[in-house]
Design a protein around this motif. Structure first.
Motif, PDB file in Angstrom:
ATOM      1  N   THR A 117       0.854  -1.261  -0.115  1.00  8.22           N
ATOM      2  CA  THR A 117       0.102  -0.069   0.029  1.00  8.22           C
ATOM      3  C   THR A 117       0.944   1.233   0.179  1.00  8.22           C
ATOM      4  OG1 THR A 117      -0.302   0.189   2.178  1.00  8.22           O
ATOM      5  CG2 THR A 117      -1.792  -1.251   1.436  1.00  8.22           C
ATOM      6  N   LEU A 118       0.448   2.421  -0.896  1.00 12.09           N
ATOM      7  CA  LEU A 118       1.052   3.588  -0.781  1.00 12.09           C
ATOM      8  C   LEU A 118       0.491   4.395   0.258  1.00 12.09           C
ATOM      9  CD1 LEU A 118       3.354   5.221  -1.955  1.00 12.09           C
ATOM     10  CD2 LEU A 118       1.795   5.768  -4.152  1.00 12.09           C
ATOM     11  N   GLY A 119       1.379   4.601   1.329  1.00  7.77           N
ATOM     12  CA  GLY A 119       0.724   5.177   2.625  1.00  7.77           C
ATOM     13  C   GLY A 119      -0.130   4.260   3.193  1.00  7.77           C
TER      14      GLY A 119
ATOM     15  N   ARG B 233      -4.600   3.688  -1.260  1.00  8.03           N
ATOM     16  CA  ARG B 233      -5.430   3.755  -0.053  1.00  8.03           C
ATOM     17  C   ARG B 233      -6.615   4.840   0.045  1.00  8.03           C
ATOM     18  NH1 ARG B 233      -0.744   8.266   1.736  1.00  8.03           N
ATOM     19  NH2 ARG B 233      -1.804   9.902   0.203  1.00  8.03           N
ATOM     20  N   THR B 234      -7.430   4.705   0.920  1.00  9.45           N
ATOM     21  CA  THR B 234      -8.798   5.432   0.777  1.00  9.45           C
ATOM     22  C   THR B 234      -8.895   6.705   0.454  1.00  9.45           C
ATOM     23  OG1 THR B 234      -8.708   5.399   3.197  1.00  9.45           O
ATOM     24  CG2 THR B 234     -10.058   3.767   2.189  1.00  9.45           C
TER      25      THR B 234
ATOM     26  N   LYS C 186       3.698  -0.085 -12.784  1.00 13.08           N
ATOM     27  CA  LYS C 186       3.443  -0.938 -11.565  1.00 13.08           C
ATOM     28  C   LYS C 186       1.620  -1.273 -11.742  1.00 13.08           C
ATOM     29  CE  LYS C 186       6.623  -0.135  -8.778  1.00 13.08           C
ATOM     30  NZ  LYS C 186       7.577  -0.930  -8.441  1.00 13.08           N
ATOM     31  N   HIS C 187       1.447  -2.568 -11.402  1.00 12.55           N
ATOM     32  CA  HIS C 187      -0.031  -2.913 -11.294  1.00 12.55           C
ATOM     33  C   HIS C 187      -0.901  -2.230 -10.138  1.00 12.55           C
ATOM     34  CE1 HIS C 187      -3.648  -5.466 -11.415  1.00 12.55           C
ATOM     35  NE2 HIS C 187      -3.409  -6.091 -10.386  1.00 12.55           N
ATOM     36  N   ILE C 188      -1.586  -1.425 -10.517  1.00  9.43           N
ATOM     37  CA  ILE C 188      -2.417  -0.360  -9.566  1.00  9.43           C
ATOM     38  C   ILE C 188      -3.731  -0.999  -9.300  1.00  9.43           C
ATOM     39  CG2 ILE C 188      -3.296   1.706  -9.359  1.00  9.43           C
ATOM     40  CD1 ILE C 188      -1.289   2.761 -11.513  1.00  9.43           C
ATOM     41  N   ILE C 189      -3.847  -1.222  -7.883  1.00  8.96           N
ATOM     42  CA  ILE C 189      -4.873  -1.716  -7.303  1.00  8.96           C
ATOM     43  C   ILE C 189      -5.838  -0.559  -6.688  1.00  8.96           C
ATOM     44  CG2 ILE C 189      -6.183  -3.237  -5.832  1.00  8.96           C
ATOM     45  CD1 ILE C 189      -3.244  -4.776  -6.102  1.00  8.96           C
ATOM     46  N   ASP C 190      -6.764   0.127  -7.179  1.00  8.23           N
ATOM     47  CA  ASP C 190      -7.277   1.346  -6.418  1.00  8.23           C
ATOM     48  C   ASP C 190      -8.096   0.923  -5.426  1.00  8.23           C
ATOM     49  OD1 ASP C 190      -7.859   3.935  -6.075  1.00  8.23           O
ATOM     50  OD2 ASP C 190      -8.680   4.288  -8.355  1.00  8.23           O
ATOM     51  N   ALA C 191      -7.896   1.286  -4.330  1.00  8.72           N
ATOM     52  CA  ALA C 191      -8.776   1.418  -3.168  1.00  8.72           C
ATOM     53  C   ALA C 191      -9.255   2.509  -2.873  1.00  8.72           C
ATOM     54  CB  ALA C 191      -8.057   0.660  -2.034  1.00  8.72           C
TER      55      ALA C 191
END
Ligand code: SF4
Length: 273
Positions: free
Chosen positions: A30-32, A68-69, A85-90
């Protein structure tokens, strides 16, 4: 000891969703922090191989990156894309909304006013989608801004609705055209209102949450008004038996970053007492 929970407490929709996304994406970074709760971050790392990187430059070999949120800036998103990067958007949909509004209004040449805290990651992210953006925290600050003819107003999701209305009213009175987008999220206020109501009926009140969480501290201040025997605990180990002596009904509420499994442990320990 009888226990009563606040009608609303704990994780909001956006945080629940982000945790579920993290759990579905093992071996990601997680970024942050995905949530302001160190124990939950540790659980995600231990059980789901989801690690944390505070900085985009420290992502190193991490291939799967969870946003992150509160979202990230447009520039950081571009950097991730460039680095393949493989981006997973939460990002919470309630945060994506003001990002999209700012982009659209900016494309239509509106001056953007954001009611929010400049240094908050969510606000930095939202602001990054506009060209002519000004972030203010009060009408007094807004009075110093050189306003243009066309202005669009959005808010940080956690800001107070009353202040937002004052800012909107000021803008409407000063510019030719003002587009007002109420992007405040009610989750925090719903939890606060429910905690306030419950604190009027109980003998002792327990607030479960991080001692550094501003959201949790706000909850404690609210319940202390009606229930002087109110205490903040990070987990069941902080509970003290003496708090419950001679008391019949205990109320429980929890900050927006407190996972259910910690709340359950606190509940069980109080029941034992
Ligand atoms: S508080 Fe509201 S905006 Fe923030 S993550 Fe929760 S649901 Fe989304």
């Amino acid at each position: 000891m009888n226990i009563k929970f606040a009608e609303k407490y704990g994780f909001c929709f956006g945080v629940k969703r982000a945790i579920q996304i993290a759990e579905r994406n093992r071996n990601a970074t997680t970024l942050g922090p995905i949530i302001h709760n160190t124990r939950e971050i540790a659980r995600l790392e231990r059980d789901f191989d989801v690690s944390l990187s505070e900085d985009i430059e420290n992502l190193a070999d991490a291939q799967n990156v969870i946003i992150r949120t509160h979202g990230i800036t447009k520039q950081d998103l571009q950097t991730l894309q460039e680095r393949k990067k493989h981006i997973i958007d939460a990002t919470c949909p309630f945060v994506t909304k003001p990002q999209k509004i700012v982009k659209k209004m900016s494309d239509e040449h509106y001056q953007i006013i954001i009611f929010g805290d400049k240094i908050h990651p969510e606000v930095k992210g939202v602001a990054s989608y506009g060209e002519n953006v000004c972030v203010i925290t009060s009408v007094e600050e807004l009075e110093k801004v050189k306003l243009e003819k066309k202005v669009a107003l959005v808010s940080q999701t956690t800001k107070q609705p009353k202040q937002f209305e004052q800012i909107a009213a000021y803008l409407v009175s000063k510019v030719n055209e003002c587009r007002v987008f109420n992007t405040i999220c009610n989750a925090t206020f719903d939890n606060q209102h429910a905690a306030d109501m419950l604190s009027r009926d109980v003998d002792v009140m327990i607030v479960v949450g991080g001692k550094n969480s501003s959201n949790t501290k706000q909850l404690l201040a609210i319940v202390q008004k009606h229930c002087p025997h109110s205490y903040l605990v990070e987990d069941e180990n902080d509970l003290q038996e003496s708090w419950f002596e001679g008391k019949a009904l205990c109320g429980i509420t929890a900050g927006a970053s407190t996972p259910d499994w910690i709340i359950k442990r606190v509940q069980e320990k109080i029941e034992q007492i």
